[in-house]
Design an enzyme around this catalytic site. Structure first.
Site, PDB file in Angstrom:
ATOM      1  N   ARG C  55       0.815  -1.211   0.000  1.00 59.31           N
ATOM      2  CA  ARG C  55       0.000   0.000   0.000  1.00 59.31           C
ATOM      3  C   ARG C  55       0.852   1.266   0.000  1.00 59.31           C
ATOM      4  NH1 ARG C  55      -4.505   0.069   2.153  1.00 59.31           N
ATOM      5  NH2 ARG C  55      -3.964  -1.769   3.374  1.00 59.31           N
ATOM      6  N   THR C  56       1.766   1.358   0.937  1.00 58.26           N
ATOM      7  CA  THR C  56       2.590   2.566   1.041  1.00 58.26           C
ATOM      8  C   THR C  56       3.467   2.727  -0.198  1.00 58.26           C
ATOM      9  OG1 THR C  56       2.619   2.397   3.453  1.00 58.26           O
ATOM     10  CG2 THR C  56       4.310   3.760   2.442  1.00 58.26           C
ATOM     11  N   LYS C  85      24.485 -10.103   1.994  1.00 61.45           N
ATOM     12  CA  LYS C  85      25.927 -10.343   1.850  1.00 61.45           C
ATOM     13  C   LYS C  85      26.711  -9.508   2.851  1.00 61.45           C
ATOM     14  CE  LYS C  85      25.255 -11.189  -3.086  1.00 61.45           C
ATOM     15  NZ  LYS C  85      25.246 -10.460  -4.349  1.00 61.45           N
ATOM     16  N   ARG C 106      11.797   2.380   3.513  1.00 59.74           N
ATOM     17  CA  ARG C 106      11.101   1.690   4.602  1.00 59.74           C
ATOM     18  C   ARG C 106      12.098   0.692   5.189  1.00 59.74           C
ATOM     19  NH1 ARG C 106       5.871  -0.477   6.279  1.00 59.74           N
ATOM     20  NH2 ARG C 106       5.207   1.626   5.681  1.00 59.74           N
TER      21      ARG C 106
END
Lengths: 309, 309, 309
Positions: C55-56, C85, C106
């Site tokens: 959604r975001t 890694k 995010r």
């Protein structure tokens, strides 16, 4: 005049809409091969795939780009979206439809596209709902037949493989019900035969069909072979799977029985059910078929975004 | 005149092509820093990554966008695509090449890019094929050397770390074979030394190289340090890994031995093999190197889509 | 004049900036509903999501497309990127900021956006950093209140649910501290109450608030209900979760106590904490709120890319 808004199932298409769509697809082929168009440059398509399908997603996204549009997408909505936090499909669609002008939905559950359309503020295209339908695949299948044979009326069409869970077979059967004198052969292992609901629909529409297990006999008379993949997990044992799968392979041997002008289709991906050796045969149309997916989806998107057929 | 169509391996590049490519990359830097271009506004690039690499994928996708083009992509083709349904790479490429104008392929198997190119109807760029090659990385490595030193002829170049599985080292070695009087030092733990096939190629081309384990001695004479990551899983025990890895770290101590005008490169991501304290040293060129990846990939894409060098 | 470059937390916004941003969001609504704009046609936004949020991400990407821009993104950076890694967030940002004009991040860790901004060569927008902040969500929350009530001064605002880990509640509280005579009610199960740090901030700013567990009493006086999801895993047992969660559901019964002109918000996704039956009530503003996310993010992106407020 029939119109396209949501594309949910094959039954919504009548012959007039199909004729127009196929004319549009031919034009789209020209558009795609030349400079494209900037017609939908300010439009956004969301591809919401709760089940992975790189091929189908790429086909839709390429179509949108060829039309000048923009795409936002998710490859694996079931794992990544708020679904895992308990959100309903309806809530997801209500919000995503506010962020885009068109939604392409692939979902694991039958009826999900219809549920999405009920709450969406923009058109929804069903890109596969569980073992339900996959109408745009069936449209490209039919378009390939129309394009290469020049007609659909009167053709003998064999559908082979997993006819229970193979949603493209269901959708294609519904579309064929719009044509005259078609004859369908359903050829499937015992445990994945064509559902009664499909047969009932064909009966109601007066379409001739027969169920058989003798692929060689059908090979002698059919014009179109629609081969599909059988999934191992549908069978009680590997032994039974191998037995069933082995019976329905299209290979050089089967080619020798087929009519010269026959056509072999497959929604792809294939595993072993069409031998590699068949690829070189001019009757192998499945890669051209996949390519037609681009043009038919351009035509569908164009009609959905224009709000008219 | 040499031409670029597919970009499969470093051996396909001769000095004339490299010279032109580097001139183009400089121009692309100008394009990227200003308004971009709309030259390829109707072109679509597919990024087909069967192995994750956010950095490489972003670099290619940013390059295509800076050229005005469009991108369709998958982050994790091996998990999501029809590969899990048993489809061959060849079938996937046949279809994806019908949906796009250029394919960037990252795959886990050596030779996969070549197999893809054999069936693709559009150019294929190898963005890493297993422990095989990663030619565009090597091109940006070499471009960085050329840009900062003004020349490649006559340079002494140390390659450090996992030289067996480090595909960028292989590709860079092949590219260096186009230049005069370069001298390569291969510095690796015993179990991940440079393959014989690379040494044979350098021998055939008359390129001088030596294998050593003394990084400090090399530090005193080398112009370029090409550091790479060593993977823990290549070693029989954590103890042996730590012993090997600890020997080849570039840190403040090693910097003290290096020439003032030396240059430290790394294909990134790094783990601990270049200490953070090195970042502030002007010889640390690895972030500028990553940035050059954008410009060289713009140049490569431009040549592939134009069908000429 | 205040300026926007990075958007890291709600505390950076003063009332003058908020007023301008809300005016801009109204204009963006007009832009989005009409032909869009090609203002940022050569700009690239990276969406770097180390934690999934379809959604975001869609909201930001749609906003960028509506502004004419381009997007490169990853749905699940933690799994796919070089993070596995061993690469640091700082190294990732250094490189990605060279490939794009704006980064939307995010991440799972508090403070990550600030760390990213410290090394980025382009603006960074915090799209959620662990249980820290989610400023753009709070901005759209506040914008929805302003848009529908015509004012924020003097409103009584109830925040309900998980107030400890609910980062949007923290960010919204900080924003509300810019207004006159607001009164906040914090209503939470015992184990997920509002943190002292938030209360301290409100105390310093002279904002009135009270903690209570009686939702019905608050229902009679509050203007805005900001409902949030409680996560099962915060509770020691399913039984205690059910007891707590059951107390704070907004349903038809609670609606009967609410003021006629009240407004119900939710950052979404919701699980069961707002009953479906509430959706039809005009006080249910959460879907309009989600839609406002598009306009406010267009306004934010516009300001970040313009380098001015």
């Amino acid at each position: 005049m029939s119109t396209l808004y949501h594309v949910l199932g094959a039954k919504q298409f009548d012959r007039a809409v199909l004729d127009k769509l196929f004319i549009s697809a031919r034009e789209m082929e020209h558009v795609a091969k030349h400079a494209g168009t900037d017609r939908f440059t300010s439009k956004i398509m969301s591809t919401l795939f709760f089940e992975a399908s790189t091929r189908t997603r790429f086909s839709f996204e390429s179509a949108m780009h060829r039309l000048g549009g923009r795409v936002i997408g998710t490859e694996n909505a079931s794992q990544f979206s708020s679904t895992i936090k308990g959100e309903t499909l309806e809530d997801t669609i209500r919000i995503i439809s506010g962020y885009s002008d068109l939604i392409v939905l692939r979902h694991t559950e039958i009826g999900s596209a219809k549920r999405a359309a009920a709450v969406s503020s923009v058109p929804v295209i069903n890109a596969g709902d569980g073992s339900g339908e996959h109408p745009t695949q069936a449209l490209l299948d039919l378009y390939t037949i129309q394009k290469e044979f020049g007609r659909i009326d009167g053709l003998h069409i064999a559908m082979i493989g997993d006819l229970t869970y193979g949603r493209t077979v269901h959708s294609l059967s519904y579309l064929l019900a719009n044509y005259q004198n078609v004859h369908i052969y359903f050829i499937a292992p015992d445990n994945v035969v064509i559902p009664d609901s499909v047969k009932q629909y064909l009966d109601d529409k007066g379409i001739k069909y027969q169920e058989t297990t003798d692929l060689v006999e059908v090979a002698k008379v059919a014009d179109v072979f629609y081969q599909t993949r059988i999934q191992k997990e549908r069978f009680p044992s590997e032994e039974e799977y191998n037995k069933a799968a082995g019976k329905y392979i299209i290979d050089r041997h089967l080619l020798s029985f087929m009519k010269k002008e026959a056509m072999i289709l497959h929604p792809l991906p294939r595993a072993g059910e069409i031998a590699i050796e068949v690829d070189q045969d001019p009757r192998a149309a499945y890669f051209r078929q996949a390519q037609n997916g681009l043009y038919i989806r351009m035509a569908i998107i164009e009609k959905c975004l224009s709000g008219k057929a």
